[in-house]
Design an enzyme around this catalytic site. Structure first.
Site, PDB file in Angstrom:
ATOM      1  N   ASN A  89       0.863  -1.193   0.000  1.00  0.00           N
ATOM      2  CA  ASN A  89       0.000   0.000   0.000  1.00  0.00           C
ATOM      3  C   ASN A  89       0.895   1.238   0.000  1.00  0.00           C
ATOM      4  O   ASN A  89       1.875   1.305   0.746  1.00  0.00           O
ATOM      5  CB  ASN A  89      -0.887   0.006   1.252  1.00  0.00           C
ATOM      6  CG  ASN A  89      -1.853  -1.153   1.262  1.00  0.00           C
ATOM      7  OD1 ASN A  89      -2.431  -1.513   0.245  1.00  0.00           O
ATOM      8  ND2 ASN A  89      -2.031  -1.773   2.423  1.00  0.00           N
ATOM      9  N   GLY A  95      -4.440   3.326   1.499  1.00  0.00           N
ATOM     10  CA  GLY A  95      -4.546   2.557   2.733  1.00  0.00           C
ATOM     11  C   GLY A  95      -3.248   2.371   3.495  1.00  0.00           C
ATOM     12  O   GLY A  95      -3.213   1.623   4.472  1.00  0.00           O
ATOM     13  N   GLN A  96      -2.167   3.040   3.082  1.00  0.00           N
ATOM     14  CA  GLN A  96      -0.929   2.910   3.856  1.00  0.00           C
ATOM     15  C   GLN A  96      -1.111   3.596   5.215  1.00  0.00           C
ATOM     16  O   GLN A  96      -1.548   4.752   5.279  1.00  0.00           O
ATOM     17  CB  GLN A  96       0.260   3.528   3.113  1.00  0.00           C
ATOM     18  CG  GLN A  96       1.586   3.295   3.846  1.00  0.00           C
ATOM     19  CD  GLN A  96       2.801   3.804   3.070  1.00  0.00           C
ATOM     20  OE1 GLN A  96       2.665   4.397   1.994  1.00  0.00           O
ATOM     21  NE2 GLN A  96       3.982   3.570   3.612  1.00  0.00           N
ATOM     22  N   SER A  97      -0.788   2.872   6.290  1.00  0.00           N
ATOM     23  CA  SER A  97      -0.944   3.448   7.631  1.00  0.00           C
ATOM     24  C   SER A  97       0.383   3.554   8.367  1.00  0.00           C
ATOM     25  O   SER A  97       0.497   4.322   9.323  1.00  0.00           O
ATOM     26  CB  SER A  97      -1.937   2.625   8.461  1.00  0.00           C
ATOM     27  OG  SER A  97      -1.488   1.297   8.588  1.00  0.00           O
ATOM     28  N   HIS A 102       7.035  -1.452   3.525  1.00  0.00           N
ATOM     29  CA  HIS A 102       6.851  -2.859   3.886  1.00  0.00           C
ATOM     30  C   HIS A 102       6.029  -3.548   2.819  1.00  0.00           C
ATOM     31  O   HIS A 102       5.231  -2.920   2.122  1.00  0.00           O
ATOM     32  CB  HIS A 102       6.150  -2.989   5.245  1.00  0.00           C
ATOM     33  CG  HIS A 102       4.866  -2.218   5.340  1.00  0.00           C
ATOM     34  ND1 HIS A 102       4.833  -0.849   5.536  1.00  0.00           N
ATOM     35  CD2 HIS A 102       3.570  -2.611   5.232  1.00  0.00           C
ATOM     36  CE1 HIS A 102       3.579  -0.444   5.579  1.00  0.00           C
ATOM     37  NE2 HIS A 102       2.786  -1.496   5.379  1.00  0.00           N
ATOM     38  N   HIS A 104       3.347  -6.662   2.344  1.00  0.00           N
ATOM     39  CA  HIS A 104       2.471  -7.652   2.970  1.00  0.00           C
ATOM     40  C   HIS A 104       2.602  -8.953   2.183  1.00  0.00           C
ATOM     41  O   HIS A 104       2.537  -8.943   0.937  1.00  0.00           O
ATOM     42  CB  HIS A 104       1.002  -7.230   2.871  1.00  0.00           C
ATOM     43  CG  HIS A 104       0.652  -5.967   3.610  1.00  0.00           C
ATOM     44  ND1 HIS A 104      -0.110  -5.952   4.756  1.00  0.00           N
ATOM     45  CD2 HIS A 104       0.950  -4.660   3.335  1.00  0.00           C
ATOM     46  CE1 HIS A 104      -0.282  -4.695   5.168  1.00  0.00           C
ATOM     47  NE2 HIS A 104       0.354  -3.894   4.316  1.00  0.00           N
TER      48      HIS A 104
HETATM   49  P1  AMP Z   1      -0.302  -0.568   5.816  1.00  0.00           P
HETATM   50  O1  AMP Z   1      -1.695  -0.204   6.228  1.00  0.00           O
HETATM   51  O2  AMP Z   1      -0.182  -1.118   4.430  1.00  0.00           O
HETATM   52  O3  AMP Z   1       0.653   0.572   6.094  1.00  0.00           O
HETATM   53  O4  AMP Z   1       0.119  -1.781   6.745  1.00  0.00           O
HETATM   54  C1  AMP Z   1       0.481  -1.624   8.075  1.00  0.00           C
HETATM   55  C2  AMP Z   1       0.206  -2.929   8.755  1.00  0.00           C
HETATM   56  O5  AMP Z   1       0.917  -2.955   9.981  1.00  0.00           O
HETATM   57  C3  AMP Z   1      -1.263  -3.182   9.100  1.00  0.00           C
HETATM   58  O6  AMP Z   1      -1.695  -4.372   8.450  1.00  0.00           O
HETATM   59  C4  AMP Z   1      -1.253  -3.334  10.627  1.00  0.00           C
HETATM   60  O7  AMP Z   1      -2.158  -4.324  11.065  1.00  0.00           O
HETATM   61  C5  AMP Z   1       0.191  -3.707  10.906  1.00  0.00           C
HETATM   62  N1  AMP Z   1       0.702  -3.355  12.206  1.00  0.00           N
HETATM   63  C6  AMP Z   1       0.617  -2.147  12.838  1.00  0.00           C
HETATM   64  N2  AMP Z   1       1.253  -2.206  14.028  1.00  0.00           N
HETATM   65  C7  AMP Z   1       1.779  -3.456  14.136  1.00  0.00           C
HETATM   66  C8  AMP Z   1       2.549  -4.131  15.127  1.00  0.00           C
HETATM   67  N3  AMP Z   1       2.927  -3.512  16.261  1.00  0.00           N
HETATM   68  N4  AMP Z   1       2.897  -5.423  14.906  1.00  0.00           N
HETATM   69  C9  AMP Z   1       2.526  -6.041  13.779  1.00  0.00           C
HETATM   70  N5  AMP Z   1       1.803  -5.469  12.794  1.00  0.00           N
HETATM   71  C10 AMP Z   1       1.432  -4.189  12.981  1.00  0.00           C
END
Ligand code: AMP
Length: 115
Positions: A89, A95-97, A102, A104
């Site tokens: 993402n 949807g990148q958070s 990274h 997935h």
């Molecule tokens: P994105 O939304 O593509 O940026 O993906 C970020 C991902 O990180 C999401 O799927 C979250 O569930 C995951 N995430 C956030 N914090 C943690 C954490 N502490 N350990 C493992 N996964 C996490």
């Protein structure tokens, strides 16, 4: 602009625990803590890149090669060679958070969506 206090930077520094699947000099792979597939793992490079565009533009080629080998090593560690998807993402609109690049890796018995 890269934020050194994002959650994946903290995981890479060992400040937050994660369930590790694979680790080498280029990347750390660990289980997503809110899985959206039967197997849901994140592969995170050991470098300060906000997203795939930043990584592809600015990471040295040998580091990029090492990262992608770590992705395949993670797939092998999970035994998913013939059944997985990768998603990166990019940007809030997509949807990148977490703004540390990274990938997935997701696998399920049967995905609900076809691309
Ligand atoms: P994105 O939304 O593509 O940026 O993906 C970020 C991902 O990180 C999401 O799927 C979250 O569930 C995951 N995430 C956030 N914090 C943690 C954490 N502490 N350990 C493992 N996964 C996490």
């Amino acid at each position: 602009m890269y934020d050194k206090n994002n959650v994946f930077a903290k995981i890479l520094r060992g400040e937050i625990p994660a369930k590790t699947v694979y680790s080498d000099d280029y990347a750390l792979a660990f289980y997503d803590n809110a899985p959206r597939a039967k197997t849901h793992v994140l592969v995170v490079p050991r470098g300060e890149y906000t997203d795939i565009y930043d990584f592809a533009t600015n990471a040295p080629s040998d580091f990029q090669a090492g990262f992608w080998r770590a992705v395949s090593a993670t797939v092998d560690a999970l035994g998913l060679r013939d059944n997985f998807r990768t998603v990166a993402n990019t940007g809030p609109g997509a949807g990148q958070s977490v703004f540390h690049f990274h990938v997935h890796i997701m696998s399920d018995d049967r995905f609900k969506t076809d691309f």
